[in-house]
Design a protein around this motif. Structure first.
Motif, PDB file in Angstrom:
ATOM      1  N   LEU A 160       0.824  -1.214   0.000  1.00  0.00           N
ATOM      2  CA  LEU A 160       0.000   0.000   0.000  1.00  0.00           C
ATOM      3  C   LEU A 160       0.855   1.259   0.000  1.00  0.00           C
ATOM      4  O   LEU A 160       1.885   1.320   0.679  1.00  0.00           O
ATOM      5  N   PRO A 161       0.421   2.273  -0.735  1.00  0.00           N
ATOM      6  CA  PRO A 161       1.153   3.544  -0.708  1.00  0.00           C
ATOM      7  C   PRO A 161       0.893   4.266   0.612  1.00  0.00           C
ATOM      8  O   PRO A 161      -0.146   4.069   1.251  1.00  0.00           O
ATOM      9  N   THR A 162       1.829   5.112   1.015  1.00  0.00           N
ATOM     10  CA  THR A 162       1.657   5.879   2.240  1.00  0.00           C
ATOM     11  C   THR A 162       0.509   6.867   2.085  1.00  0.00           C
ATOM     12  O   THR A 162      -0.308   7.033   2.989  1.00  0.00           O
ATOM     13  N   TYR A 163       0.451   7.538   0.934  1.00  0.00           N
ATOM     14  CA  TYR A 163      -0.600   8.512   0.645  1.00  0.00           C
ATOM     15  C   TYR A 163      -1.236   8.160  -0.698  1.00  0.00           C
ATOM     16  O   TYR A 163      -0.775   8.624  -1.735  1.00  0.00           O
ATOM     17  N   PRO A 164      -2.292   7.354  -0.690  1.00  0.00           N
ATOM     18  CA  PRO A 164      -2.918   7.010  -1.969  1.00  0.00           C
ATOM     19  C   PRO A 164      -3.575   8.225  -2.609  1.00  0.00           C
ATOM     20  O   PRO A 164      -4.216   9.020  -1.919  1.00  0.00           O
ATOM     21  N   LYS A 165      -3.356   8.387  -3.916  1.00  0.00           N
ATOM     22  CA  LYS A 165      -3.932   9.510  -4.655  1.00  0.00           C
ATOM     23  C   LYS A 165      -4.319   9.035  -6.046  1.00  0.00           C
ATOM     24  O   LYS A 165      -3.758   8.080  -6.558  1.00  0.00           O
ATOM     25  N   HIS A 166      -5.274   9.753  -6.633  1.00  0.00           N
ATOM     26  CA  HIS A 166      -5.623   9.487  -8.027  1.00  0.00           C
ATOM     27  C   HIS A 166      -4.427   9.846  -8.912  1.00  0.00           C
ATOM     28  O   HIS A 166      -3.643  10.727  -8.564  1.00  0.00           O
ATOM     29  N   PRO A 167      -4.303   9.213 -10.076  1.00  0.00           N
ATOM     30  CA  PRO A 167      -3.184   9.528 -10.975  1.00  0.00           C
ATOM     31  C   PRO A 167      -3.384  10.851 -11.721  1.00  0.00           C
ATOM     32  O   PRO A 167      -2.528  11.260 -12.479  1.00  0.00           O
ATOM     33  N   TYR A 168      -4.511  11.508 -11.502  1.00  0.00           N
ATOM     34  CA  TYR A 168      -4.798  12.799 -12.138  1.00  0.00           C
ATOM     35  C   TYR A 168      -5.075  13.825 -11.047  1.00  0.00           C
ATOM     36  O   TYR A 168      -5.164  13.483  -9.866  1.00  0.00           O
ATOM     37  N   ASP A 169      -5.218  15.089 -11.433  1.00  0.00           N
ATOM     38  CA  ASP A 169      -5.459  16.163 -10.466  1.00  0.00           C
ATOM     39  C   ASP A 169      -6.931  16.158 -10.067  1.00  0.00           C
ATOM     40  O   ASP A 169      -7.752  16.859 -10.643  1.00  0.00           O
ATOM     41  N   CYS A 170      -7.249  15.348  -9.072  1.00  0.00           N
ATOM     42  CA  CYS A 170      -8.644  15.163  -8.682  1.00  0.00           C
ATOM     43  C   CYS A 170      -9.214  16.401  -7.992  1.00  0.00           C
ATOM     44  O   CYS A 170     -10.411  16.662  -8.092  1.00  0.00           O
ATOM     45  N   LEU A 171      -8.392  17.184  -7.325  1.00  0.00           N
ATOM     46  CA  LEU A 171      -8.896  18.399  -6.673  1.00  0.00           C
ATOM     47  C   LEU A 171      -9.392  19.402  -7.696  1.00  0.00           C
ATOM     48  O   LEU A 171     -10.439  20.020  -7.516  1.00  0.00           O
ATOM     49  N   ALA A 172      -8.650  19.569  -8.781  1.00  0.00           N
ATOM     50  CA  ALA A 172      -9.075  20.497  -9.827  1.00  0.00           C
ATOM     51  C   ALA A 172     -10.358  20.001 -10.475  1.00  0.00           C
ATOM     52  O   ALA A 172     -11.256  20.792 -10.776  1.00  0.00           O
ATOM     53  N   LEU A 173     -10.477  18.697 -10.659  1.00  0.00           N
ATOM     54  CA  LEU A 173     -11.678  18.129 -11.244  1.00  0.00           C
ATOM     55  C   LEU A 173     -12.886  18.380 -10.355  1.00  0.00           C
ATOM     56  O   LEU A 173     -13.935  18.802 -10.822  1.00  0.00           O
ATOM     57  N   HIS A 174     -12.743  18.155  -9.049  1.00  0.00           N
ATOM     58  CA  HIS A 174     -13.855  18.376  -8.124  1.00  0.00           C
ATOM     59  C   HIS A 174     -14.187  19.861  -8.008  1.00  0.00           C
ATOM     60  O   HIS A 174     -15.344  20.227  -7.842  1.00  0.00           O
ATOM     61  N   LYS A 175     -13.177  20.729  -8.091  1.00  0.00           N
ATOM     62  CA  LYS A 175     -13.421  22.171  -8.045  1.00  0.00           C
ATOM     63  C   LYS A 175     -14.210  22.613  -9.276  1.00  0.00           C
ATOM     64  O   LYS A 175     -15.133  23.409  -9.180  1.00  0.00           O
ATOM     65  N   ASP A 176     -13.865  22.070 -10.455  1.00  0.00           N
ATOM     66  CA  ASP A 176     -14.586  22.395 -11.685  1.00  0.00           C
ATOM     67  C   ASP A 176     -16.034  21.935 -11.599  1.00  0.00           C
ATOM     68  O   ASP A 176     -16.948  22.639 -12.009  1.00  0.00           O
ATOM     69  N   ILE A 177     -16.267  20.753 -11.041  1.00  0.00           N
ATOM     70  CA  ILE A 177     -17.632  20.251 -10.893  1.00  0.00           C
ATOM     71  C   ILE A 177     -18.416  21.132  -9.935  1.00  0.00           C
ATOM     72  O   ILE A 177     -19.559  21.485 -10.191  1.00  0.00           O
TER      73      ILE A 177
END
Length: 179
Positions: free
Chosen positions: A128-145
């Motif tokens: 397992l990764p220490t900090y799992p994250k999406h491979p894309y900029d998910c914060l920008a995507l959620h901000k746009d939505i």
């Protein structure tokens, strides 16, 4: 063909007999791993081969699954594919563990039988990764939505502290009119 996996194994006996274990174990049965998951769906495909390399009893094989982790950026689910190679040297003492070849990890055993689920769970926890994250900029995507939702005419929420501004203007705090 996949077979049912045993709950307990004797790794030394399996190594002596060149045993092999193939099967699936549900992710929901891995208690320590479940604390780190958003959903405990799916199963882990296990293929473990036991044998000896010289005098060293060993376990080699693969674990494959997809885990639903929590993205540390947006706190949404991120599917984490796992294809992990297992290469364990079965040892009974720390001295034996220190003498293992570099490409082996130690599996320290104190008894003849070992809980198979714990071996699988330990190996998955290490991947397992220490900090799992999406491979894309998910914060920008959620901000746009979120911005597109407000652009479509959604009303803004009322400020819950606006009543305090009215109280300040009238000078009526707890029924006091002191100046």
């Amino acid at each position: 063909m996949l077979y049912r996996l045993p709950e307990y194994i004797d790794p030394l006996q399996l190594a002596d007999n060149r045993g092999e274990l193939k099967g699936q174990i549900p992710v929901s049965g891995l208690d320590r791993l479940n604390d780190l998951l958003i959903a405990d769906t799916g199963s882990v495909t296990v293929a473990l081969f036991f044998g000896r390399e010289g005098r060293l009893p060993k376990i080699e094989g693969t674990l494959e699954t997809e885990l639903n982790l929590c993205c540390q950026n947006c706190l949404q689910a991120v599917v984490w594919p796992v294809k992990h190679s297992v290469k364990l040297g079965i040892v009974k003492t720390i001295e034996q563990a220190n003498r293992l070849p570099e490409d082996f990890e130690p599996l320290l055993i104190n008894t003849d039988t070992v809980f198979l689920k714990e071996i699988i769970e330990d190996e998955l926890l290490l991947t397992l990764p220490t900090y799992p994250k999406h491979p894309y900029d998910c914060l920008a995507l959620h901000k746009d939505i979120k911005n597109s939702d407000t652009d479509t005419g959604q009303t803004h929420k009322k400020n819950p502290f606006s009543i305090l501004a009215n109280l300040k203007n009238t000078g009526d705090l707890n029924g006091s009119t002191k100046k």
